[in-house]
Design a protein around this motif. Structure first.
Motif, PDB file in Angstrom:
ATOM      1  N   CYS A  18      35.769 -57.204   5.575  1.00  0.00           N
ATOM      2  CA  CYS A  18      37.125 -57.306   6.421  1.00  0.00           C
ATOM      3  C   CYS A  18      36.802 -57.592   7.421  1.00  0.00           C
ATOM      4  CB  CYS A  18      37.304 -55.631   6.580  1.00  0.00           C
ATOM      5  SG  CYS A  18      37.948 -54.710   5.015  1.00  0.00           S
ATOM      6  N   PRO A  19      36.901 -59.076   7.695  1.00  0.00           N
ATOM      7  CA  PRO A  19      36.848 -59.729   9.004  1.00  0.00           C
ATOM      8  C   PRO A  19      37.907 -59.088  10.302  1.00  0.00           C
ATOM      9  CG  PRO A  19      37.753 -61.126   7.641  1.00  0.00           C
ATOM     10  CD  PRO A  19      37.737 -59.934   6.962  1.00  0.00           C
ATOM     11  N   HIS A  20      37.999 -59.572  11.266  1.00  0.00           N
ATOM     12  CA  HIS A  20      38.602 -59.534  12.338  1.00  0.00           C
ATOM     13  C   HIS A  20      40.153 -59.832  11.943  1.00  0.00           C
ATOM     14  CE1 HIS A  20      35.547 -58.535  15.154  1.00  0.00           C
ATOM     15  NE2 HIS A  20      34.713 -59.572  14.771  1.00  0.00           N
ATOM     16  N   PRO A  21      40.929 -59.148  12.551  1.00  0.00           N
ATOM     17  CA  PRO A  21      42.404 -59.293  12.280  1.00  0.00           C
ATOM     18  C   PRO A  21      42.910 -60.624  12.423  1.00  0.00           C
ATOM     19  CG  PRO A  21      42.201 -57.257  13.578  1.00  0.00           C
ATOM     20  CD  PRO A  21      40.829 -57.817  13.616  1.00  0.00           C
ATOM     21  N   ASP A  40      41.694 -60.487  -3.413  1.00  0.00           N
ATOM     22  CA  ASP A  40      42.010 -60.907  -2.167  1.00  0.00           C
ATOM     23  C   ASP A  40      42.575 -59.844  -1.470  1.00  0.00           C
ATOM     24  OD1 ASP A  40      41.088 -63.440  -2.598  1.00  0.00           O
ATOM     25  OD2 ASP A  40      42.839 -64.309  -3.403  1.00  0.00           O
ATOM     26  N   SER A  41      42.850 -58.483  -1.922  1.00  0.00           N
ATOM     27  CA  SER A  41      43.251 -57.567  -1.102  1.00  0.00           C
ATOM     28  C   SER A  41      42.433 -56.481  -0.941  1.00  0.00           C
ATOM     29  CB  SER A  41      44.493 -57.045  -1.843  1.00  0.00           C
ATOM     30  OG  SER A  41      44.542 -56.804  -3.056  1.00  0.00           O
ATOM     31  N   PRO A  42      41.297 -56.482  -0.147  1.00  0.00           N
ATOM     32  CA  PRO A  42      40.477 -55.197  -0.029  1.00  0.00           C
ATOM     33  C   PRO A  42      40.990 -54.162   0.893  1.00  0.00           C
ATOM     34  CG  PRO A  42      40.026 -56.880   1.661  1.00  0.00           C
ATOM     35  CD  PRO A  42      40.982 -57.482   0.792  1.00  0.00           C
ATOM     36  N   LYS A  78      39.740 -62.225   4.014  1.00  0.00           N
ATOM     37  CA  LYS A  78      39.215 -61.051   3.533  1.00  0.00           C
ATOM     38  C   LYS A  78      39.341 -61.006   1.986  1.00  0.00           C
ATOM     39  CE  LYS A  78      43.712 -58.829   3.684  1.00  0.00           C
ATOM     40  NZ  LYS A  78      44.503 -57.770   3.981  1.00  0.00           N
ATOM     41  N   PHE A  79      38.125 -60.354   1.546  1.00  0.00           N
ATOM     42  CA  PHE A  79      37.984 -60.154  -0.027  1.00  0.00           C
ATOM     43  C   PHE A  79      37.374 -59.010  -0.468  1.00  0.00           C
ATOM     44  CE2 PHE A  79      34.113 -62.483   1.306  1.00  0.00           C
ATOM     45  CZ  PHE A  79      33.138 -61.671   0.323  1.00  0.00           C
ATOM     46  N   ALA A 125      32.427 -67.365   4.900  1.00  0.00           N
ATOM     47  CA  ALA A 125      33.139 -66.209   4.128  1.00  0.00           C
ATOM     48  C   ALA A 125      32.958 -66.243   2.642  1.00  0.00           C
ATOM     49  CB  ALA A 125      34.394 -65.925   4.308  1.00  0.00           C
ATOM     50  N   THR A 126      32.946 -67.794   2.329  1.00  0.00           N
ATOM     51  CA  THR A 126      32.987 -68.168   0.908  1.00  0.00           C
ATOM     52  C   THR A 126      31.483 -68.092   0.485  1.00  0.00           C
ATOM     53  OG1 THR A 126      34.784 -69.835   0.943  1.00  0.00           O
ATOM     54  CG2 THR A 126      33.404 -69.993  -0.699  1.00  0.00           C
ATOM     55  N   ASN A 127      30.560 -68.502   1.328  1.00  0.00           N
ATOM     56  CA  ASN A 127      29.128 -68.395   1.101  1.00  0.00           C
ATOM     57  C   ASN A 127      28.667 -66.856   0.766  1.00  0.00           C
ATOM     58  OD1 ASN A 127      26.270 -69.244   0.774  1.00  0.00           O
ATOM     59  ND2 ASN A 127      26.080 -68.902   2.992  1.00  0.00           N
TER      60      ASN A 127
END
Length: 170
Positions: free
Chosen positions: A141-144, A165-167, A150-151, A39-41
């Motif tokens: 938005c990744p899986h819950p 940090d809040s999409p 998420k970002f 996710a960071t990448n």
């Protein structure tokens, strides 16, 4: 008297037990670390792509478009990005336009969503590095189960970006 070298059955069972406990506790943490790293990448790749497109627009003194797709711009941000010099500013890679960069963002791109002011599926920069009213936000938005990954990347009218940090994962 010759002494045999090796492990006793008790030592072997004890060592294997310690190894199993360590792996059982460590593998979930390793999987979380790998997902966080991916996710960071993705975040850095997207930021780099936006900065690159803006910089090329200023350098080339022409409109540059960044859009999802493999050979043409598409609507869904799945796994590839195109950055090209858009001479007619239509957001479509025409045959006479120069493809500046093609990037593979991997499977995590399937969880990307671009929402812009003018509802266009692409980002565009003019010769001054500004967006022609195409400011908007990329939401990851990744899986819950991975809520902490998420970002969002927010693009302003001036072409500057910031990370949140809040999409809006609707």
């Amino acid at each position: 008297m010759n002494r045999e070298k090796g492990f006793t059955l008790f030592e072997l069972i004890f060592t294997i037990t310690i190894l199993i406990v360590t792996l059982t506790l460590g593998i979930p943490q390793l999987q979380q670390w790998v997902q966080r790293s991916k996710a960071t990448n993705l975040q850095y790749t997207l930021l780099h792509s936006i900065h690159y497109a803006r910089g090329q627009a200023i350098r080339l003194q022409s409109t540059v478009t960044l859009c999802p797709g493999s050979s043409q711009c598409e609507d869904s941000w799945n796994s590839q990005l195109l950055i090209f010099s858009d001479l007619n500013s239509n957001g479509i890679l025409d045959s006479n336009e120069l493809l500046l960069k093609y990037m593979d963002i991997g499977v995590l791109g399937e969880r990307l969503d671009w929402r812009s002011f003018r509802r266009k599926p692409y980002l565009q920069f003019d010769l001054h590095g500004l967006t022609p009213a195409l400011n908007g936000t990329l939401h990851f938005c990744p899986h819950p189960t991975n809520e902490d990954l998420k970002f969002s990347i927010i693009l302003s009218r001036t072409g500057r970006v910031r990370i949140s940090d809040s999409p809006n994962c609707v």
